[in-house]
Design an enzyme around this catalytic site. Structure first.
Site, PDB file in Angstrom:
ATOM      1  N   THR A 197      -8.176  -6.529  -4.093  1.00  0.00           N
ATOM      2  CA  THR A 197      -6.661  -6.778  -4.764  1.00  0.00           C
ATOM      3  C   THR A 197      -6.822  -7.766  -5.846  1.00  0.00           C
ATOM      4  O   THR A 197      -6.418  -7.749  -6.941  1.00  0.00           O
ATOM      5  CB  THR A 197      -5.657  -7.050  -3.851  1.00  0.00           C
ATOM      6  OG1 THR A 197      -5.463  -5.992  -2.735  1.00  0.00           O
ATOM      7  CG2 THR A 197      -4.374  -7.322  -4.566  1.00  0.00           C
ATOM      8  N   LYS A 256       5.646   0.404   4.446  1.00  0.00           N
ATOM      9  CA  LYS A 256       5.705  -0.893   4.795  1.00  0.00           C
ATOM     10  C   LYS A 256       5.887  -1.542   5.937  1.00  0.00           C
ATOM     11  O   LYS A 256       6.953  -0.607   6.479  1.00  0.00           O
ATOM     12  CB  LYS A 256       6.074  -1.830   3.618  1.00  0.00           C
ATOM     13  CG  LYS A 256       5.365  -3.102   3.042  1.00  0.00           C
ATOM     14  CD  LYS A 256       4.249  -3.149   2.384  1.00  0.00           C
ATOM     15  CE  LYS A 256       3.618  -4.424   2.288  1.00  0.00           C
ATOM     16  NZ  LYS A 256       2.456  -4.444   1.412  1.00  0.00           N
ATOM     17  N   LYS A 267       3.112   2.125  -6.521  1.00  0.00           N
ATOM     18  CA  LYS A 267       1.750   1.645  -6.449  1.00  0.00           C
ATOM     19  C   LYS A 267       0.783   2.913  -6.388  1.00  0.00           C
ATOM     20  O   LYS A 267      -0.465   3.075  -6.918  1.00  0.00           O
ATOM     21  CB  LYS A 267       1.553   0.838  -5.698  1.00  0.00           C
ATOM     22  CG  LYS A 267       0.037  -0.054  -5.751  1.00  0.00           C
ATOM     23  CD  LYS A 267      -0.245  -1.254  -4.671  1.00  0.00           C
ATOM     24  CE  LYS A 267       0.830  -2.363  -4.949  1.00  0.00           C
ATOM     25  NZ  LYS A 267       0.667  -3.427  -3.728  1.00  0.00           N
TER      26      LYS A 267
END
Length: 391
Positions: A161, A69, A56
Protein backbone atom coordinates in the site's frame (compact mmCIF):
# COMPACT_ATOMS: atom_id res chain seq x y z
CA UNK A 1 -22.91 8.44 -0.51
CA UNK A 2 -25.07 5.51 -1.68
CA UNK A 3 -26.66 3.02 0.69
CA UNK A 4 -24.67 -0.13 1.54
CA UNK A 5 -25.98 -3.52 0.47
CA UNK A 6 -25.61 -5.10 3.90
CA UNK A 7 -24.88 -3.87 7.46
CA UNK A 8 -24.30 -6.31 10.33
CA UNK A 9 -23.96 -4.97 13.90
CA UNK A 10 -22.15 -6.86 16.66
CA UNK A 11 -22.11 -6.30 20.42
CA UNK A 12 -19.45 -8.08 22.45
CA UNK A 13 -20.70 -10.19 25.35
CA UNK A 14 -17.59 -9.72 27.51
CA UNK A 15 -16.58 -6.07 26.98
CA UNK A 16 -18.20 -2.85 25.81
CA UNK A 17 -16.77 -3.38 22.31
CA UNK A 18 -19.14 -2.84 19.41
CA UNK A 19 -18.51 -3.63 15.77
CA UNK A 20 -19.95 -3.51 12.28
CA UNK A 21 -19.45 -5.37 9.04
CA UNK A 22 -20.61 -3.41 6.01
CA UNK A 23 -20.84 -4.78 2.47
CA UNK A 24 -21.22 -1.99 -0.06
CA UNK A 25 -21.46 -4.36 -3.02
CA UNK A 26 -20.71 -7.87 -4.27
CA UNK A 27 -19.11 -8.65 -7.63
CA UNK A 28 -19.74 -12.23 -8.73
CA UNK A 29 -20.72 -12.98 -5.13
CA UNK A 30 -17.39 -11.80 -3.70
CA UNK A 31 -16.36 -8.74 -1.68
CA UNK A 32 -13.24 -7.61 0.17
CA UNK A 33 -12.01 -5.08 2.71
CA UNK A 34 -10.05 -4.64 5.93
CA UNK A 35 -11.01 -4.77 9.61
CA UNK A 36 -9.99 -1.82 11.75
CA UNK A 37 -9.99 -1.50 15.53
CA UNK A 38 -9.92 1.89 17.23
CA UNK A 39 -11.93 3.57 19.99
CA UNK A 40 -13.22 6.16 17.52
CA UNK A 41 -14.79 3.68 15.06
CA UNK A 42 -18.48 4.26 14.27
CA UNK A 43 -21.02 2.56 12.04
CA UNK A 44 -21.13 5.62 9.77
CA UNK A 45 -17.37 5.52 9.38
CA UNK A 46 -17.42 1.83 8.41
CA UNK A 47 -20.15 2.54 5.84
CA UNK A 48 -18.03 5.29 4.29
CA UNK A 49 -14.99 3.03 4.25
CA UNK A 50 -16.93 0.21 2.59
CA UNK A 51 -18.08 2.56 -0.15
CA UNK A 52 -14.49 3.71 -0.70
CA UNK A 53 -13.46 0.06 -1.03
CA UNK A 54 -16.03 -0.48 -3.77
CA UNK A 55 -14.52 2.41 -5.75
CA UNK A 56 -11.02 1.14 -4.96
CA UNK A 57 -11.72 -2.25 -6.50
CA UNK A 58 -12.86 -0.56 -9.71
CA UNK A 59 -9.67 1.51 -9.71
CA UNK A 60 -7.65 -1.67 -9.17
CA UNK A 61 -9.20 -3.13 -12.35
CA UNK A 62 -10.79 -5.99 -10.41
CA UNK A 63 -13.48 -7.99 -12.17
CA UNK A 64 -14.06 -10.33 -9.25
CA UNK A 65 -14.50 -8.29 -6.06
CA UNK A 66 -16.82 -5.72 -4.52
CA UNK A 67 -16.14 -3.49 -1.52
CA UNK A 68 -16.72 -4.13 2.17
CA UNK A 69 -15.24 -3.07 5.51
CA UNK A 70 -15.39 -4.05 9.15
CA UNK A 71 -14.77 -1.90 12.19
CA UNK A 72 -14.58 -2.51 15.93
CA UNK A 73 -14.93 0.30 18.43
CA UNK A 74 -12.27 -0.75 20.95
CA UNK A 75 -8.73 0.08 22.03
CA UNK A 76 -6.35 -1.91 19.83
CA UNK A 77 -3.65 -1.61 22.52
CA UNK A 78 -5.82 -3.25 25.19
CA UNK A 79 -4.51 -6.58 26.56
CA UNK A 80 -7.64 -8.38 25.37
CA UNK A 81 -7.79 -6.74 21.91
CA UNK A 82 -6.99 -10.03 20.15
CA UNK A 83 -9.77 -11.82 22.03
CA UNK A 84 -12.23 -9.09 21.03
CA UNK A 85 -11.13 -9.43 17.40
CA UNK A 86 -11.57 -13.21 17.59
CA UNK A 87 -15.11 -12.96 18.96
CA UNK A 88 -16.01 -10.45 16.24
CA UNK A 89 -14.66 -12.70 13.50
CA UNK A 90 -16.52 -15.69 14.97
CA UNK A 91 -19.78 -13.74 14.70
CA UNK A 92 -19.01 -12.82 11.07
CA UNK A 93 -17.89 -16.34 10.08
CA UNK A 94 -21.09 -17.31 8.21
CA UNK A 95 -20.45 -14.37 5.86
CA UNK A 96 -16.68 -14.89 5.74
CA UNK A 97 -17.16 -18.52 4.73
CA UNK A 98 -19.36 -17.47 1.82
CA UNK A 99 -17.31 -14.76 0.11
CA UNK A 100 -16.90 -11.80 2.48
CA UNK A 101 -13.12 -11.50 2.50
CA UNK A 102 -12.15 -9.53 5.60
CA UNK A 103 -8.50 -8.57 6.03
CA UNK A 104 -6.57 -6.25 8.33
CA UNK A 105 -6.63 -2.47 8.66
CA UNK A 106 -5.70 0.15 11.23
CA UNK A 107 -5.29 -1.45 14.67
CA UNK A 108 -5.30 -5.07 13.47
CA UNK A 109 -2.69 -7.40 11.98
CA UNK A 110 -3.23 -9.64 8.97
CA UNK A 111 -1.39 -12.54 10.59
CA UNK A 112 -3.89 -12.37 13.48
CA UNK A 113 -6.82 -12.38 11.07
CA UNK A 114 -5.43 -15.41 9.21
CA UNK A 115 -4.73 -17.16 12.52
CA UNK A 116 -8.38 -16.76 13.52
CA UNK A 117 -9.59 -17.90 10.10
CA UNK A 118 -7.45 -21.03 10.29
CA UNK A 119 -8.85 -21.84 13.72
CA UNK A 120 -12.32 -21.89 12.15
CA UNK A 121 -11.19 -23.98 9.18
CA UNK A 122 -11.01 -21.08 6.70
CA UNK A 123 -7.85 -20.37 4.70
CA UNK A 124 -8.71 -17.25 2.70
CA UNK A 125 -12.41 -16.35 2.40
CA UNK A 126 -13.84 -17.50 -0.92
CA UNK A 127 -17.21 -18.01 -2.56
CA UNK A 128 -18.46 -21.60 -2.83
CA UNK A 129 -17.52 -21.80 -6.52
CA UNK A 130 -14.04 -20.37 -5.91
CA UNK A 131 -13.41 -23.14 -3.37
CA UNK A 132 -13.78 -25.65 -6.22
CA UNK A 133 -11.57 -23.79 -8.72
CA UNK A 134 -8.04 -25.31 -8.91
CA UNK A 135 -6.57 -22.09 -10.34
CA UNK A 136 -7.89 -20.03 -7.41
CA UNK A 137 -6.66 -22.61 -4.89
CA UNK A 138 -3.20 -22.42 -6.45
CA UNK A 139 -3.40 -18.63 -6.25
CA UNK A 140 -4.12 -18.85 -2.54
CA UNK A 141 -1.04 -20.97 -1.97
CA UNK A 142 1.04 -18.54 -4.02
CA UNK A 143 -0.34 -15.62 -2.00
CA UNK A 144 0.41 -17.36 1.29
CA UNK A 145 3.98 -17.93 0.10
CA UNK A 146 4.26 -14.29 -0.98
CA UNK A 147 3.34 -13.03 2.50
CA UNK A 148 6.55 -14.52 3.90
CA UNK A 149 8.78 -12.78 1.35
CA UNK A 150 10.52 -9.43 1.72
CA UNK A 151 11.52 -6.47 -0.41
CA UNK A 152 13.84 -3.69 0.78
CA UNK A 153 14.08 -5.63 4.04
CA UNK A 154 10.32 -5.36 4.74
CA UNK A 155 7.54 -7.92 4.38
CA UNK A 156 5.76 -7.56 1.05
CA UNK A 157 2.36 -7.14 2.68
CA UNK A 158 3.75 -4.26 4.76
CA UNK A 159 4.87 -2.24 1.72
CA UNK A 160 2.35 -2.80 -1.07
CA UNK A 161 0.00 0.00 0.00
CA UNK A 162 2.69 2.49 1.00
CA UNK A 163 4.73 1.93 -2.16
CA UNK A 164 1.61 2.44 -4.26
CA UNK A 165 0.95 5.73 -2.48
CA UNK A 166 4.53 6.81 -3.16
CA UNK A 167 4.24 5.99 -6.87
CA UNK A 168 0.94 7.88 -7.00
CA UNK A 169 2.48 10.93 -5.32
CA UNK A 170 5.46 10.85 -7.67
CA UNK A 171 3.24 10.62 -10.76
CA UNK A 172 1.05 13.50 -9.58
CA UNK A 173 4.07 15.66 -8.72
CA UNK A 174 5.59 15.02 -12.15
CA UNK A 175 2.27 15.88 -13.79
CA UNK A 176 2.38 19.20 -11.92
CA UNK A 177 5.97 19.75 -13.13
CA UNK A 178 7.09 19.96 -9.51
CA UNK A 179 10.73 20.58 -8.67
CA UNK A 180 13.13 17.78 -7.74
CA UNK A 181 13.73 17.07 -4.08
CA UNK A 182 10.26 18.22 -3.02
CA UNK A 183 9.52 18.33 0.71
CA UNK A 184 7.08 15.77 2.10
CA UNK A 185 5.25 15.46 5.43
CA UNK A 186 3.92 12.05 6.46
CA UNK A 187 1.15 11.84 9.09
CA UNK A 188 1.04 8.34 10.57
CA UNK A 189 3.98 5.93 10.68
CA UNK A 190 2.49 2.45 10.61
CA UNK A 191 3.19 0.10 7.70
CA UNK A 192 1.68 2.46 5.12
CA UNK A 193 3.32 5.67 6.32
CA UNK A 194 6.71 4.06 6.89
CA UNK A 195 6.89 2.27 3.54
CA UNK A 196 5.56 5.33 1.69
CA UNK A 197 8.24 7.50 3.29
CA UNK A 198 10.93 4.93 2.44
CA UNK A 199 9.97 4.66 -1.24
CA UNK A 200 9.64 8.44 -1.66
CA UNK A 201 13.09 8.92 -0.14
CA UNK A 202 14.41 6.35 -2.62
CA UNK A 203 12.75 8.37 -5.42
CA UNK A 204 14.62 11.51 -4.33
CA UNK A 205 12.05 13.28 -2.17
CA UNK A 206 12.97 14.93 1.13
CA UNK A 207 10.91 13.70 4.09
CA UNK A 208 10.93 16.76 6.36
CA UNK A 209 8.28 15.68 8.87
CA UNK A 210 6.79 12.47 10.27
CA UNK A 211 4.17 12.21 13.00
CA UNK A 212 2.87 9.21 14.90
CA UNK A 213 0.55 8.65 17.85
CA UNK A 214 3.03 10.29 20.25
CA UNK A 215 5.01 13.00 18.50
CA UNK A 216 6.03 14.90 15.39
CA UNK A 217 9.68 14.90 14.30
CA UNK A 218 10.97 17.36 11.70
CA UNK A 219 14.22 18.18 9.95
CA UNK A 220 14.70 20.74 7.18
CA UNK A 221 17.56 18.68 5.73
CA UNK A 222 15.44 15.55 5.60
CA UNK A 223 14.90 12.68 8.03
CA UNK A 224 16.74 9.35 7.89
CA UNK A 225 13.66 7.28 7.09
CA UNK A 226 15.40 3.92 7.21
CA UNK A 227 16.70 4.63 10.71
CA UNK A 228 13.24 5.71 11.89
CA UNK A 229 11.81 2.44 10.56
CA UNK A 230 14.54 0.30 12.09
CA UNK A 231 13.77 1.61 15.56
CA UNK A 232 9.98 1.95 15.65
CA UNK A 233 7.87 -0.20 17.95
CA UNK A 234 5.09 -2.66 17.14
CA UNK A 235 2.52 0.14 17.13
CA UNK A 236 4.42 2.10 14.47
CA UNK A 237 5.69 4.65 16.98
CA UNK A 238 9.14 6.21 16.71
CA UNK A 239 11.85 5.99 19.36
CA UNK A 240 13.33 9.39 20.29
CA UNK A 241 16.48 7.73 21.60
CA UNK A 242 17.61 7.15 18.02
CA UNK A 243 16.84 10.63 16.64
CA UNK A 244 19.69 12.71 15.20
CA UNK A 245 20.83 15.84 17.05
CA UNK A 246 19.42 18.14 14.36
CA UNK A 247 15.90 16.67 14.61
CA UNK A 248 13.19 18.78 16.24
CA UNK A 249 10.54 17.02 18.31
CA UNK A 250 7.14 18.67 18.52
CA UNK A 251 3.56 17.83 19.44
CA UNK A 252 1.93 15.50 16.93
CA UNK A 253 -0.93 18.01 16.64
CA UNK A 254 1.40 20.37 14.74
CA UNK A 255 1.88 18.26 11.60
CA UNK A 256 -0.05 20.75 9.45
CA UNK A 257 2.32 23.53 10.54
CA UNK A 258 5.34 22.01 8.80
CA UNK A 259 6.19 23.69 5.49
CA UNK A 260 6.04 21.13 2.67
CA UNK A 261 5.18 20.59 -0.97
CA UNK A 262 3.37 17.26 -0.56
CA UNK A 263 1.21 16.24 2.41
CA UNK A 264 0.37 12.57 2.95
CA UNK A 265 -2.07 11.61 5.74
CA UNK A 266 -1.57 7.89 6.44
CA UNK A 267 -3.63 7.10 9.54
CA UNK A 268 -7.13 7.97 10.69
CA UNK A 269 -10.17 9.34 8.89
CA UNK A 270 -11.18 13.04 8.93
CA UNK A 271 -7.81 14.31 10.22
CA UNK A 272 -8.16 17.22 7.78
CA UNK A 273 -11.49 18.82 8.55
CA UNK A 274 -13.42 22.05 8.81
CA UNK A 275 -11.35 23.24 11.76
CA UNK A 276 -7.88 22.85 10.23
CA UNK A 277 -8.08 22.47 6.44
CA UNK A 278 -7.23 26.15 5.98
CA UNK A 279 -3.78 25.37 7.47
CA UNK A 280 -2.78 22.98 4.66
CA UNK A 281 0.19 24.63 2.98
CA UNK A 282 1.15 21.87 0.54
CA UNK A 283 0.09 22.15 -3.09
CA UNK A 284 -0.53 18.39 -3.35
CA UNK A 285 -2.34 16.14 -0.88
CA UNK A 286 -2.11 12.36 -1.38
CA UNK A 287 -4.58 10.33 0.67
CA UNK A 288 -2.78 7.24 1.95
CA UNK A 289 -5.39 6.79 4.69
CA UNK A 290 -9.01 6.05 3.86
CA UNK A 291 -11.24 9.16 3.96
CA UNK A 292 -8.64 11.34 5.78
CA UNK A 293 -10.41 14.54 4.68
CA UNK A 294 -13.90 15.21 6.00
CA UNK A 295 -16.65 16.64 3.79
CA UNK A 296 -16.22 20.06 5.40
CA UNK A 297 -12.46 19.91 5.06
CA UNK A 298 -12.75 18.85 1.44
CA UNK A 299 -14.77 21.94 0.56
CA UNK A 300 -11.94 24.10 1.92
CA UNK A 301 -9.24 22.09 0.13
CA UNK A 302 -11.20 22.40 -3.11
CA UNK A 303 -11.69 26.16 -2.67
CA UNK A 304 -7.97 26.58 -2.00
CA UNK A 305 -7.29 25.05 -5.42
CA UNK A 306 -5.09 22.25 -4.07
CA UNK A 307 -4.48 19.10 -6.08
CA UNK A 308 -5.28 15.74 -4.52
CA UNK A 309 -4.85 12.06 -5.26
CA UNK A 310 -7.83 10.65 -3.43
CA UNK A 311 -7.73 7.52 -1.26
CA UNK A 312 -9.12 4.83 -3.53
CA UNK A 313 -6.74 5.86 -6.31
CA UNK A 314 -3.62 6.21 -4.15
CA UNK A 315 -3.87 3.36 -1.66
CA UNK A 316 -5.04 0.39 -3.72
CA UNK A 317 -1.74 -1.52 -3.51
CA UNK A 318 -2.79 -4.19 -1.02
CA UNK A 319 -6.03 -5.15 -2.75
CA UNK A 320 -4.39 -5.14 -6.17
CA UNK A 321 -1.67 -7.49 -4.89
CA UNK A 322 -4.30 -9.79 -3.37
CA UNK A 323 -6.48 -9.89 -6.48
CA UNK A 324 -3.61 -10.10 -8.95
CA UNK A 325 -1.89 -13.03 -7.23
CA UNK A 326 -4.94 -15.06 -6.21
CA UNK A 327 -6.53 -14.78 -9.64
CA UNK A 328 -3.26 -15.41 -11.47
CA UNK A 329 -2.76 -12.00 -13.08
CA UNK A 330 0.77 -11.48 -11.76
CA UNK A 331 3.66 -13.75 -10.80
CA UNK A 332 3.79 -14.18 -7.02
CA UNK A 333 7.23 -12.59 -6.64
CA UNK A 334 7.86 -9.35 -4.70
CA UNK A 335 9.30 -7.29 -7.54
CA UNK A 336 6.66 -8.44 -10.03
CA UNK A 337 3.90 -7.47 -7.58
CA UNK A 338 5.46 -4.05 -6.88
CA UNK A 339 5.99 -3.40 -10.60
CA UNK A 340 2.33 -4.20 -11.26
CA UNK A 341 1.20 -1.81 -8.51
CA UNK A 342 3.45 0.93 -9.84
CA UNK A 343 2.06 0.50 -13.37
CA UNK A 344 -1.54 0.69 -12.17
CA UNK A 345 -1.06 3.61 -9.76
CA UNK A 346 0.77 5.72 -12.32
CA UNK A 347 -1.80 4.89 -15.00
CA UNK A 348 -4.74 5.87 -12.77
CA UNK A 349 -3.14 9.09 -11.49
CA UNK A 350 -2.19 10.22 -14.98
CA UNK A 351 -5.73 9.54 -16.22
CA UNK A 352 -7.28 11.30 -13.22
CA UNK A 353 -5.11 14.41 -13.47
CA UNK A 354 -5.40 14.58 -17.25
CA UNK A 355 -9.21 14.43 -17.19
CA UNK A 356 -9.41 16.89 -14.28
CA UNK A 357 -7.21 19.37 -16.15
CA UNK A 358 -9.13 18.93 -19.39
CA UNK A 359 -12.45 19.49 -17.62
CA UNK A 360 -11.11 22.17 -15.21
CA UNK A 361 -12.53 20.19 -12.30
CA UNK A 362 -11.43 19.00 -8.87
CA UNK A 363 -9.75 15.58 -8.96
CA UNK A 364 -12.02 13.98 -6.35
CA UNK A 365 -15.15 14.88 -8.31
CA UNK A 366 -13.68 13.32 -11.44
CA UNK A 367 -12.50 10.20 -9.58
CA UNK A 368 -16.01 9.47 -8.31
CA UNK A 369 -17.23 9.43 -11.90
CA UNK A 370 -14.54 7.41 -13.67
CA UNK A 371 -14.20 4.72 -10.97
CA UNK A 372 -17.89 4.32 -10.07
CA UNK A 373 -18.80 0.73 -9.06
CA UNK A 374 -21.69 -1.21 -10.53
CA UNK A 375 -24.84 -2.19 -8.67
CA UNK A 376 -24.32 -5.02 -6.18
CA UNK A 377 -24.60 -8.67 -7.19
CA UNK A 378 -25.97 -11.18 -4.70
CA UNK A 379 -23.92 -13.16 -2.20
CA UNK A 380 -23.16 -16.66 -3.49
CA UNK A 381 -24.68 -19.08 -1.00
CA UNK A 382 -25.28 -22.74 -1.73
CA UNK A 383 -26.68 -24.14 1.51
CA UNK A 384 -29.65 -26.48 1.07
CA UNK A 385 -33.01 -24.74 0.94
CA UNK A 386 -35.41 -26.37 3.39
CA UNK A 387 -38.58 -27.74 1.88
CA UNK A 388 -41.93 -26.56 3.13
CA UNK A 389 -44.58 -29.26 3.41
CA UNK A 390 -47.67 -28.65 1.35
CA UNK A 391 -50.89 -28.70 3.39
Amino acid sequence: MTKPYLVVEWNDTETDAQGWMVVHNFVKGYTGGGTRMHPSVTKEEVERLAEAMAYKYVASESETTGGCKAGISYDYKAPDAYDVLKRFMAAMMPYIDNGVSLGADLGTKYEHVLEIFHEYGVDIPLTQSMKKDPAVLKGIKDYDDLLAKRIDGLLVNDVVTGYGVAFSADEAWKFKNGQDGAKVVIQGFGCVGASCALKLSQLGYKIVGVSDANLLVTCEDGLDVQKLIDHKNVYGEMDEEFFESNYEVRSNTEWLDVDCDILIPCALEDVINGSNADKVNASLVVEAANIPISAEGDKIVKEKGLDIVNDFVANLGAIRAYDAVIFGLVEAEPQAVIDDIERLCRKNVFRLFSEAREQSRYQRDVAYEIFKPEKSDLIEYTAPIPTVPVK
